[in-house]
Scaffold this motif. Structure first.
Motif, PDB file in Angstrom:
ATOM      1  N   GLU B  50      -7.464  12.150   0.137  1.00 22.19           N
ATOM      2  CA  GLU B  50      -6.062  11.882  -0.177  1.00 22.19           C
ATOM      3  C   GLU B  50      -5.936  10.901  -1.341  1.00 22.19           C
ATOM      4  N   LEU B  51      -6.809   9.922  -1.370  1.00 25.14           N
ATOM      5  CA  LEU B  51      -6.748   8.914  -2.430  1.00 25.14           C
ATOM      6  C   LEU B  51      -7.108   9.509  -3.786  1.00 25.14           C
ATOM      7  N   GLN B  52      -8.007  10.492  -3.737  1.00 27.43           N
ATOM      8  CA  GLN B  52      -8.367  11.151  -4.994  1.00 27.43           C
ATOM      9  C   GLN B  52      -7.208  11.994  -5.510  1.00 27.43           C
ATOM     10  N   THR B  53      -6.479  12.593  -4.576  1.00 25.03           N
ATOM     11  CA  THR B  53      -5.351  13.455  -4.958  1.00 25.03           C
ATOM     12  C   THR B  53      -4.181  12.627  -5.485  1.00 25.03           C
ATOM     13  N   ASP B  54      -3.798  11.604  -4.713  1.00 23.35           N
ATOM     14  CA  ASP B  54      -2.670  10.760  -5.118  1.00 23.35           C
ATOM     15  C   ASP B  54      -2.905   9.341  -4.601  1.00 23.35           C
ATOM     16  N   PRO B  55      -3.485   8.512  -5.441  1.00 27.13           N
ATOM     17  CA  PRO B  55      -3.864   7.162  -4.975  1.00 27.13           C
ATOM     18  C   PRO B  55      -2.682   6.261  -4.647  1.00 27.13           C
ATOM     19  N   HIS B  56      -1.474   6.635  -5.083  1.00 30.67           N
ATOM     20  CA  HIS B  56      -0.335   5.740  -4.862  1.00 30.67           C
ATOM     21  C   HIS B  56       0.635   6.225  -3.782  1.00 30.67           C
ATOM     22  N   ALA B  57       0.302   7.337  -3.150  1.00 30.03           N
ATOM     23  CA  ALA B  57       1.239   7.900  -2.174  1.00 30.03           C
ATOM     24  C   ALA B  57       1.294   7.067  -0.898  1.00 30.03           C
ATOM     25  N   THR B  58       0.192   6.407  -0.580  1.00 36.04           N
ATOM     26  CA  THR B  58       0.089   5.689   0.694  1.00 36.04           C
ATOM     27  C   THR B  58      -0.185   4.217   0.449  1.00 36.04           C
ATOM     28  N   LEU B  59       0.525   3.391   1.190  1.00 30.31           N
ATOM     29  CA  LEU B  59       0.247   1.952   1.151  1.00 30.31           C
ATOM     30  C   LEU B  59      -0.905   1.682   2.119  1.00 30.31           C
ATOM     31  N   ILE B  60      -1.976   1.114   1.596  1.00 35.87           N
ATOM     32  CA  ILE B  60      -3.144   0.847   2.446  1.00 35.87           C
ATOM     33  C   ILE B  60      -3.242  -0.654   2.685  1.00 35.87           C
ATOM     34  N   LEU B  61      -3.281  -1.012   3.933  1.00 38.18           N
ATOM     35  CA  LEU B  61      -3.300  -2.431   4.302  1.00 38.18           C
ATOM     36  C   LEU B  61      -4.531  -2.723   5.152  1.00 38.18           C
ATOM     37  N   GLN B  62      -5.282  -3.735   4.726  1.00 39.52           N
ATOM     38  CA  GLN B  62      -6.415  -4.183   5.547  1.00 39.52           C
ATOM     39  C   GLN B  62      -5.896  -5.284   6.440  1.00 39.52           C
ATOM     40  N   VAL B  63      -6.067  -5.124   7.753  1.00 42.42           N
ATOM     41  CA  VAL B  63      -5.489  -6.073   8.717  1.00 42.42           C
ATOM     42  C   VAL B  63      -6.580  -6.824   9.485  1.00 42.42           C
ATOM     43  N   GLY B  64      -7.708  -7.035   8.808  1.00 39.04           N
ATOM     44  CA  GLY B  64      -8.818  -7.733   9.461  1.00 39.04           C
ATOM     45  C   GLY B  64      -9.178  -9.026   8.771  1.00 39.04           C
ATOM     46  N   SER B  65     -10.441  -9.087   8.351  1.00 43.92           N
ATOM     47  CA  SER B  65     -10.992 -10.327   7.806  1.00 43.92           C
ATOM     48  C   SER B  65     -10.787 -10.422   6.298  1.00 43.92           C
ATOM     49  N   ARG B  66     -10.283 -11.564   5.854  1.00 45.25           N
ATOM     50  CA  ARG B  66     -10.105 -11.807   4.415  1.00 45.25           C
ATOM     51  C   ARG B  66     -11.458 -11.773   3.697  1.00 45.25           C
ATOM     52  N   MET B  67     -12.471 -12.349   4.340  1.00 48.09           N
ATOM     53  CA  MET B  67     -13.773 -12.417   3.689  1.00 48.09           C
ATOM     54  C   MET B  67     -14.379 -11.015   3.498  1.00 48.09           C
ATOM     55  N   LEU B  68     -14.229 -10.191   4.519  1.00 54.11           N
ATOM     56  CA  LEU B  68     -14.732  -8.818   4.392  1.00 54.11           C
ATOM     57  C   LEU B  68     -13.935  -8.059   3.336  1.00 54.11           C
ATOM     58  N   PHE B  69     -12.640  -8.318   3.288  1.00 60.63           N
ATOM     59  CA  PHE B  69     -11.788  -7.675   2.283  1.00 60.63           C
ATOM     60  C   PHE B  69     -12.241  -8.062   0.884  1.00 60.63           C
ATOM     61  N   ASP B  70     -12.489  -9.350   0.680  1.00 61.89           N
ATOM     62  CA  ASP B  70     -12.886  -9.811  -0.655  1.00 61.89           C
ATOM     63  C   ASP B  70     -14.230  -9.232  -1.074  1.00 61.89           C
ATOM     64  N   GLU B  71     -15.090  -9.012  -0.097  1.00 59.00           N
ATOM     65  CA  GLU B  71     -16.417  -8.462  -0.432  1.00 59.00           C
ATOM     66  C   GLU B  71     -16.320  -6.987  -0.824  1.00 59.00           C
ATOM     67  N   ALA B  72     -15.503  -6.256  -0.134  1.00 54.05           N
ATOM     68  CA  ALA B  72     -15.297  -4.837  -0.480  1.00 54.05           C
ATOM     69  C   ALA B  72     -14.088  -4.296   0.270  1.00 54.05           C
ATOM     70  N   HIS B  73     -13.280  -3.535  -0.445  1.00 56.95           N
ATOM     71  CA  HIS B  73     -12.138  -2.899   0.214  1.00 56.95           C
ATOM     72  C   HIS B  73     -11.808  -1.571  -0.465  1.00 56.95           C
ATOM     73  N   ILE B  74     -10.968  -0.813   0.185  1.00 58.50           N
ATOM     74  CA  ILE B  74     -10.537   0.476  -0.356  1.00 58.50           C
ATOM     75  C   ILE B  74      -9.706   0.213  -1.614  1.00 58.50           C
ATOM     76  N   PRO B  75      -9.975   0.932  -2.709  1.00 59.36           N
ATOM     77  CA  PRO B  75      -9.218   0.702  -3.942  1.00 59.36           C
ATOM     78  C   PRO B  75      -7.709   0.765  -3.715  1.00 59.36           C
ATOM     79  N   GLY B  76      -7.041  -0.242  -4.216  1.00 60.81           N
ATOM     80  CA  GLY B  76      -5.590  -0.289  -4.083  1.00 60.81           C
ATOM     81  C   GLY B  76      -5.106  -0.935  -2.797  1.00 60.81           C
ATOM     82  N   ALA B  77      -6.024  -1.184  -1.866  1.00 61.93           N
ATOM     83  CA  ALA B  77      -5.618  -1.772  -0.589  1.00 61.93           C
ATOM     84  C   ALA B  77      -5.175  -3.219  -0.785  1.00 61.93           C
TER      85      ALA B  77
END
Lengths: 159, 159
Positions: B50-77
């Motif tokens: 889905e992200l390859q088709t339309d990367p802006h169609a969906t709002l992606i939110l990481q609701v866990g650890s800030r540190m894990l997010f900073d290390e790696a996250h889904i593009p645009g999240a």
């Protein structure tokens, strides 16, 4: 605040394995604001455990690590925790509640990356007396197997 | 006597409401990811497509650890705070407050194995209570490293 994106990577990839490589060095403040460096434990077998207060499997492991610290500490064994909590207070409160008998430093994203990617917890490394990573355990690990490995490292003069 | 009863009621009612709201908040914060309906989960492979088709169609939110997010996250999240903490839910609430209730949203965490994740359930429940109708949760069986990064799906890291 997210400051910006450095990279966008794709393509199936195995995590960089640190096993049989030197453990990345670090110097970070512990929960009492004292500086802790990995280097200061050179000559000891180190169990380096990445954990967080919201991580249920982590909390299951920690009493075992405390028991190992007490049992194997005199043989040159040291447990070192790395909290990946977003801030220090929850980690400090939990360490106090548990009467943790080993130090905990606050981690950062760079440290996780240098250790081959810590993108989920718990993650535990066993580092030998020469500072070489000898094992990595991801997720809910077999603590029996981990203990056998650490006893082997403690007994082996080559490590 | 009558006034005494009324006085007691006046004292009792707010106390009861307060206790009920604490119970409700606790229930919200302790909801397991396994309670999220199957038809509202999205698999990593599908989300990646889905992200390859339309990367802006969906709002992606990481609701866990800030540190894990900073290390790696889904593009645009975006990082939206840990769902297991009141402050995290407040961050999430503020982020989505002004959005139309039919906004497509995917929440994910990946801190721990799915059945151990403390963050996704409360975040999912909050969004539904706010009236969002197009919310899905990314099913991560083990952790973000094993089920997203190592599978070769695209990631970004914070600076």
């Amino acid at each position: 605040m997210m400051l910006g994106m450095l990279t966008a990577t794709s393509g199936a990839q195995e995590p960089v394995s640190l096993v049989h490589r030197p453990a990345p060095q670090f110097s970070l403040p512990d929960l009492h604001h004292a500086r802790i460096s990995l280097e200061q434990y050179r000559g000891k077998v180190v169990l380096l455990n990445f954990w967080a207060t919201w991580c249920a499997p982590c909390k299951l492991e920690m009493p075992r690590f405390m028991a190992w610290q007490k049992q194997y500490g005199p043989q040159g064994f040291q447990v070192l925790g790395v909290s990946i909590d977003d801030s220090e207070p929850p980690a400090a409160a939990y360490a106090d509640q548990l009467h943790l008998n080993y130090p905990v430093v606050m981690g950062d994203p760079h440290l996780g990356e240098r250790y081959g990617g810590v993108l989920g917890v718990p993650v535990t490394f066993l580092i030998d007396r020469k500072g070489i990573v000898q094992a990595r355990f991801d997720g809910e690990s077999d603590l029996g197997a981990m203990e056998i490995k650490l006893r082997t490292l403690l007994a082996d003069p080559a490590h | 006597m009558k006034w005494n009863r009324i006085g007691k009621r006046r004292l009792f009612a707010p106390a009861l409401l307060s206790a009920l709201s604490i119970v409700a908040l606790h229930a919200q914060q302790t909801m397991s990811a396994t309670e999220i309906p199957q038809n509202q989960l999205v698999q990593p492979e599908q989300l990646s497509r889905e992200l390859q088709t339309d990367p802006h169609a969906t709002l992606i939110l990481q609701v866990g650890s800030r540190m894990l997010f900073d290390e790696a996250h889904i593009p645009g999240a975006e990082y939206a705070g840990p769902g297991s903490r009141p402050a995290g839910l407040e961050t999430l609430k503020n982020r989505v407050a002004a959005l139309p209730r039919d906004q497509a949203i995917v929440i994910y965490c990946g801190c721990c194995p799915w059945n151990r994740c403390p963050n996704l359930g409360p975040a999912w429940r909050l969004l539904h209570q706010m009236g969002f109708t197009q919310v899905r949760a990314l099913y991560i069986a083990q952790n973000f490293g094993a089920d997203w990064v190592n599978k070769g799906y695209r990631v970004e890291k914070s600076q």
